[in-house]
Design an enzyme around this catalytic site. Structure first.
Site, PDB file in Angstrom:
ATOM      1  N   GLU A 163     -42.650  33.496 -21.386  1.00  0.00           N
ATOM      2  CA  GLU A 163     -42.042  34.550 -22.202  1.00  0.00           C
ATOM      3  C   GLU A 163     -42.764  35.895 -22.162  1.00  0.00           C
ATOM      4  O   GLU A 163     -43.331  36.331 -23.171  1.00  0.00           O
ATOM      5  CB  GLU A 163     -41.909  34.083 -23.658  1.00  0.00           C
ATOM      6  CG  GLU A 163     -40.984  32.897 -23.810  1.00  0.00           C
ATOM      7  CD  GLU A 163     -40.548  32.651 -25.263  1.00  0.00           C
ATOM      8  OE1 GLU A 163     -41.080  33.312 -26.168  1.00  0.00           O
ATOM      9  OE2 GLU A 163     -39.664  31.817 -25.479  1.00  0.00           O
ATOM     10  N   GLU A 353     -37.660  25.269 -23.027  1.00  0.00           N
ATOM     11  CA  GLU A 353     -37.835  25.200 -24.485  1.00  0.00           C
ATOM     12  C   GLU A 353     -36.495  25.304 -25.186  1.00  0.00           C
ATOM     13  O   GLU A 353     -35.641  26.103 -24.788  1.00  0.00           O
ATOM     14  CB  GLU A 353     -38.674  26.368 -25.031  1.00  0.00           C
ATOM     15  CG  GLU A 353     -40.143  26.217 -24.928  1.00  0.00           C
ATOM     16  CD  GLU A 353     -40.891  27.377 -25.601  1.00  0.00           C
ATOM     17  OE1 GLU A 353     -40.435  27.887 -26.647  1.00  0.00           O
ATOM     18  OE2 GLU A 353     -41.936  27.758 -25.059  1.00  0.00           O
TER      19      GLU A 353
HETATM   20  C1  NOJ Z   1     -41.340  30.453 -27.946  1.00  0.00           C
HETATM   21  C2  NOJ Z   1     -42.755  30.210 -27.522  1.00  0.00           C
HETATM   22  O1  NOJ Z   1     -42.894  30.016 -26.151  1.00  0.00           O
HETATM   23  C3  NOJ Z   1     -43.451  29.134 -28.314  1.00  0.00           C
HETATM   24  O2  NOJ Z   1     -44.807  29.340 -28.189  1.00  0.00           O
HETATM   25  C4  NOJ Z   1     -42.979  29.179 -29.756  1.00  0.00           C
HETATM   26  O3  NOJ Z   1     -43.730  28.352 -30.584  1.00  0.00           O
HETATM   27  C5  NOJ Z   1     -41.529  28.789 -29.801  1.00  0.00           C
HETATM   28  N1  NOJ Z   1     -40.755  29.654 -28.944  1.00  0.00           N
HETATM   29  C6  NOJ Z   1     -40.910  28.789 -31.193  1.00  0.00           C
HETATM   30  O4  NOJ Z   1     -40.986  30.053 -31.737  1.00  0.00           O
END
Ligand code: NOJ
Length: 449
Positions: A163, A353
């Site tokens: 990200e 994710e």
């Molecule tokens: C994005 C991130 O990559 C991760 O670190 C985070 O905990 C989750 N989404 C939830 O916000």
């Protein structure tokens, strides 16, 4: 049609959010260690110094993964644990910790998907100017090479950077995440360019260091625009808006176009130029990378419709459910989102994710009956199943294994399939953990029950 044979049913974590051991052995500090130690940064003063104590619980955690029935596990390497100063000497303790994890996963038959960088940037490099320093892409490529040399025998799937939309945008533009900077557009565009160069150089370094073919991808924060109706004009407007520059660093086109097409989207180039940054043309061939999959992190999206040739964003009515992060539950992001990506880049999609934070706690019987999480999984995966009928989708990684340190929200947001108690460090599988196991066992068929 079903999910394809060999589909990955995994869970994802990140080093800073679970490892703890923040000050053990010769580990270097990273920008989040410093944020944790700064008053007012993190919800109610929580820290990740102990985190989920994964640093001391490798065996126990791999056993937990086994119990969940996953065939793949996505986790990240903590750069400053492996190379305390960010460049140069490798830490023996850091190296051995990850080697132990790789070995345990191998014995358990769980495929590691390794993220090289998930936001815990070495503080020593931050002090040298961080991503604004034009040597930063070489620092990252050298680190990637070390990882490939040390762990390459165990890893078939690398994710370069998690990200960039967030650690660049939130971290350097809007001061919402470490290192909490609010730089001007010109500087953040420059940082983005260095991050892209870092990806391009690392991809090449990994392929050079590992003789056999390995798969390399990224993990993008992907909140697509979604059509407010199924009408073609809305579907096309949502597609267009998904890749449009909205004068921030969150657009997926900013990251994937340079990597996969070797060029920036025209609207980003114009915005950068207006602000005094022109990416050097000669860098584009270095940035352009041979990626094997598009890793997507998607939790929600933004509904949009077309009106008089323009995009009109819709405010969700109160009937749209919200998670504990106040994110809207829009399962259809899992249908349109991957299709927009595949149409533009022609690469298989992997959900690196997706998950849901719920306000929940152990009941008086010591159980967590998280039916809403199971419902969330079914709704999203039914849409993904539809998409998988039309485009190649190779895997799904639930965020996350157990409740962990959710950045500035500390331990207050609970995404896990497994409950984690920050005081006793106890791990307790929730009802959804059993559901996930069945999902993996039935290659997804369980979503229809
Ligand atoms: C994005 C991130 O990559 C991760 O670190 C985070 O905990 C989750 N989404 C939830 O916000």
């Amino acid at each position: 049609m079903a999910f394809q044979k060999g589909f990955r049913w995994g869970v994802a974590t990140a080093s800073y959010q679970i490892e703890g051991g923040a000050h053990e052995a010769d580990k270097g500090l990273n920008v989040w260690d410093v944020a944790s130690a700064t008053e007012g940064r993190i919800f109610e003063g929580h820290t990740a110094d102990v985190g989920c104590d994964h640093f001391h619980k490798v065996k126990e955690d791999v056993a937990l993964l086994k119990e969940l029935g996953v065939n793949a596990y996505r986790f990240s390497i903590n750069w400053a644990r492996l190379i305390p100063s960010g460049t140069g000497k490798v830490s023996e303790a850091g190296k051995n910790f990850y080697l132990e994890l790789f070995k345990e996963l191998k014995v358990a038959g769980i495929e590691p998907w390794v993220t090289l960088f998930h936001w815990d940037y070495p503080y020593a490099l931050y002090e040298r100017g961080g991503w604004l320093n034009d040597e930063s892409s070489d620092w990252f490529a050298a680190y990637a090479k070390v990882c490939a040399e040390l762990f390459g025998d165990y890893v078939d799937h690398f994710i370069l950077i998690n990200e960039p939309e967030c650690f660049v945008g939130l971290g350097h533009f809007t001061a919402g995440h470490a290192p909490f900077l609010k730089l001007c557009v010109r500087d953040v565009a420059h940082i983005s360019h260095n991050v892209l160069l870092a990806c391009g150089k690392a991809e090449k370094a990994i392929r050079k260091a590992i003789a056999r073919p390995v798969k390399i991808g990224t993990a993008q924060a992907y909140w697509p625009a979604i059509p407010a109706t199924h009408e073609a004009k809305d579907v096309e407007m949502a597609r267009k808006e998904t890749f449009t520059c909205h004068h921030d660093f969150g657009g997926i086109g900013l990251w994937l176009d340079p990597l996969l097409k070797g060029e920036y989207p025209a609207d980003y180039l114009a915005w950068f130029a207006e602000n005094g940054f022109v990416p050097p043309e000669k860098d584009m061939e270095i940035i352009r990378s041979r990626l094997d999959f598009c890793g997507l992190n998607t939790y929600s999206g933004n509904p949009v419709k077309e009106e008089g040739g323009k995009a009109v964003y819709i405010t969700p009515p109160p009937t749209v459910p919200k998670t504990d992060m106040r994110w809207n539950v829009y399962p259809e992001v899992f249908y349109y989102g991957p299709k927009y990506i595949y149409d533009r880049y022609n690469l298989p999609v992997v959900y690196t994710e997706n998950g849901v934070a719920l306000a929940e706690w152990k009941d008086l019987n010591g159980e967590i009956c998280d039916d809403s999480r199971i419902d969330f999984l079914k709704r999203y995966l039914r849409e993904l199943y539809r998409a998988a009928d039309e485009i190649p989708v190779e895997g799904y990684f639930y965020w996350t294994l157990y409740d962990n340190f959710e950045w500035t929200e500390g331990f207050s947001k609970k995404f896990g399939l497994v409950h984690f108690d920050p005081e006793t460090l106890e791990r307790t599988p929730k009802k959804s953990a059993r559901f996930f196991r069945t999902l993996a066992e039935t290659n997804g068929e369980e979503i229809w029950k």
